[in-house]
Design a protein around this motif. Structure first.
Motif, short mmCIF file in Angstrom:
data_model
loop_
_atom_site.label_atom_id
_atom_site.label_comp_id
_atom_site.label_asym_id
_atom_site.label_seq_id
_atom_site.Cartn_x
_atom_site.Cartn_y
_atom_site.Cartn_z
N ARG A 141 4.49 -9.59 21.41
CA ARG A 141 3.47 -8.57 21.14
C ARG A 141 2.80 -8.27 22.47
O ARG A 141 2.23 -9.16 23.11
CB ARG A 141 2.44 -9.09 20.13
N LEU A 170 4.79 -5.76 17.89
CA LEU A 170 3.80 -4.70 18.17
C LEU A 170 3.72 -4.39 19.65
O LEU A 170 3.55 -5.29 20.49
CB LEU A 170 2.38 -5.03 17.66
N HIS A 230 5.42 -0.68 15.78
CA HIS A 230 5.14 -1.92 15.05
C HIS A 230 6.12 -2.02 13.88
O HIS A 230 5.75 -1.92 12.71
CB HIS A 230 3.68 -1.93 14.56
N ASN A 258 0.96 3.36 17.13
CA ASN A 258 2.17 2.57 16.89
C ASN A 258 2.58 2.56 15.41
O ASN A 258 3.77 2.66 15.09
CB ASN A 258 1.99 1.14 17.42
N ASP A 284 -4.78 3.54 9.47
CA ASP A 284 -4.91 2.42 10.41
C ASP A 284 -6.19 2.66 11.21
O ASP A 284 -6.79 3.74 11.13
CB ASP A 284 -3.66 2.38 11.33
N VAL A 285 -6.57 1.67 11.98
CA VAL A 285 -7.78 1.78 12.80
C VAL A 285 -7.75 3.02 13.69
O VAL A 285 -6.69 3.50 14.06
CB VAL A 285 -7.97 0.54 13.70
N SER A 315 -7.08 1.41 18.59
CA SER A 315 -6.17 0.27 18.58
C SER A 315 -6.53 -0.72 19.68
O SER A 315 -7.36 -0.43 20.55
CB SER A 315 -4.73 0.75 18.77
N MET A 316 -5.86 -1.86 19.67
CA MET A 316 -6.08 -2.87 20.72
C MET A 316 -5.77 -2.25 22.08
O MET A 316 -4.72 -1.64 22.26
CB MET A 316 -5.19 -4.08 20.47
N CYS A 363 -2.26 -1.58 7.48
CA CYS A 363 -1.63 -2.77 8.08
C CYS A 363 -2.62 -3.91 8.26
O CYS A 363 -2.19 -5.06 8.39
CB CYS A 363 -1.01 -2.39 9.42
N LEU A 364 -3.92 -3.59 8.30
CA LEU A 364 -4.99 -4.55 8.60
C LEU A 364 -4.86 -5.04 10.05
O LEU A 364 -3.75 -5.10 10.54
CB LEU A 364 -4.99 -5.74 7.62
N PRO A 365 -5.94 -5.38 10.72
CA PRO A 365 -7.31 -5.41 10.25
C PRO A 365 -7.89 -4.01 10.02
O PRO A 365 -7.49 -3.07 10.71
CB PRO A 365 -8.07 -6.13 11.37
N1 NVA Z 1 -2.79 0.16 15.63
C1 NVA Z 1 -3.29 -1.20 15.58
C2 NVA Z 1 -2.45 -2.04 14.69
C3 NVA Z 1 -2.89 -3.48 14.57
C4 NVA Z 1 -1.98 -4.30 13.68
C5 NVA Z 1 -3.34 -1.76 17.00
O1 NVA Z 1 -2.38 -1.52 17.75
O2 NVA Z 1 -4.33 -2.39 17.36
#
Ligand code: NVA
Ligand code: CP
Length: 310
Positions: A107, A129, A134, A165, A229-230, A233-234, A269-271
């Motif tokens: 990841r 990911l 993902h 993703n 989804d959020v 993202s990260m 997909c969480l979180p």
């Molecule tokens: N799009 C989010 C998915 C987390 C599972 C991310 O990349 O942070």
């Protein structure tokens, strides 16, 4: 016959519908064994190296538990504690790891890094990911959809929110499972253009619908699934405030969901961030299957591990 031994699982592009259905069926069989309490340890003595450059709850735990249940062992390798994190070349890391372990899970940020790792590793590499894809999550989501709807062919999945993703992997995978796909993102937050072009090609090839729009109602109208989804993202934490403003019209809430089929499923997909991309009423309500999706990560990844490490 298992034709997937030695294969990487980096994205859906080079997997055929029959290979993907094989993975789904294997996941169903593995899940059934576990529910019956049957021991199934085809990976006895095998090891999986797990590189993490980003945070994780589901992915780390499900891969680690999955390897253990299959009779093998997983190593958690966080970026700060490996030489990879100090700049050792990816190609050297791939060659060294291939002398020790039977499979590698990674990841990270750049998708190209995973492609490079896969190129130089002689053992299977699984994408857990990247900024671009993902695939493990989408395969778990599709198993969940199949369980709840009985079949996949002809269903319509509406993804509403960031063209990230999750969205990229969904549009790439959907045609191969006979799923129609609609994606609604704010202007400037669309899916990756190369993935969209590829997904359009797959949709033509497999005769499914693919709609890319900036209108959430158009996407959701008559849909069987609403996915979100959020918004940040990260790696995008600094853009959070700006995105909250720009994404306001893309919240999955009671009003938007009225446009979907009466028996629509809500997926994520969480979180999740309640009150941002989805209201608490929807994600905690009767249409939501988010914890089934999370559980199915374990079962589909065990299938991927068994199929590729074999
Ligand atoms: N799009 C989010 C998915 C987390 C599972 C991310 O990349 O942070
Ligand atoms: N959905 C998912 O991949 O979750 P984690 O970030 O917790 O692994």
């Amino acid at each position: 016959v298992n034709r997937l031994v030695g294969r990487d699982f980096v994205d859906f592009a080079d997997y055929t519908p029959s290979e993907l259905n094989y993975l789904l069926e294997l996941a169903e069989a593995i899940k059934e064994k576990q529910k019956k309490g049957e021991k199934y340890q085809p990976l006895s003595g095998k090891t999986l190296g797990m590189f993490f450059t980003k945070a994780s709850t589901r992915t780390r735990v499900s891969f680690e538990v999955g390897m253990y249940q299959l009779g093998g062992h997983a190593l958690f390798l966080s970026n700060g504690d490996t030489q990879l994190g100090r700049g050792e070349p990816i190609s050297d890391t791939a060659k060294v790891m291939s002398r020790y372990v039977d499979g590698i899970m990674i990841r990270t940020f750049a998708h190209e890094d995973v492609v490079e790792l896969a190129e130089h590793a002689s053992v299977p590499v699984i994408n857990a990911l990247t900024d671009l894809h993902h695939p493990c999550q989408v395969l778990a989501d599709i198993l969940t959809l199949k369980e709840h709807k009985g079949q996949l062919e002809g269903l319509t999945v509406a993804y509403v929110g960031d063209g990230n993703n999750m969205a990229n992997s969904w549009i790439q995978a959907a045609p191969k499972f006979g799923l129609n796909m609609r994606v609604a993102t704010p202007v400037g937050y669309e899916c990756d253009p190369a993935v969209v072009a590829q997904a359009k090609q797959f949709a033509r090839e497999f005769g499914t619908e693919l709609v890319v729009t900036n209108d959430p109602v158009e996407a959701v109208a008559g849909a069987d699934v609403i996915y979100t989804d959020v918004w940040a993202s990260m790696g995008q934490e600094a853009e959070q405030a700006e995105r909250v403003k720009k994404f306001a019209a893309f919240q999955v809430n009671e009003e938007l969901c009225k446009h979907a089929k009466d028996d629509f499923l809500f997926m994520h997909c969480l979180p999740a961030h309640r009150g941002e991309e989805v209201t608490a009423g929807i994600i905690d309500g009767p249409h939501s299957v988010v914890f089934d999706e999370a559980e199915n990560r374990l079962h589909v990844q065990k299938a991927i591990l068994v199929a590729t490490i074999g």
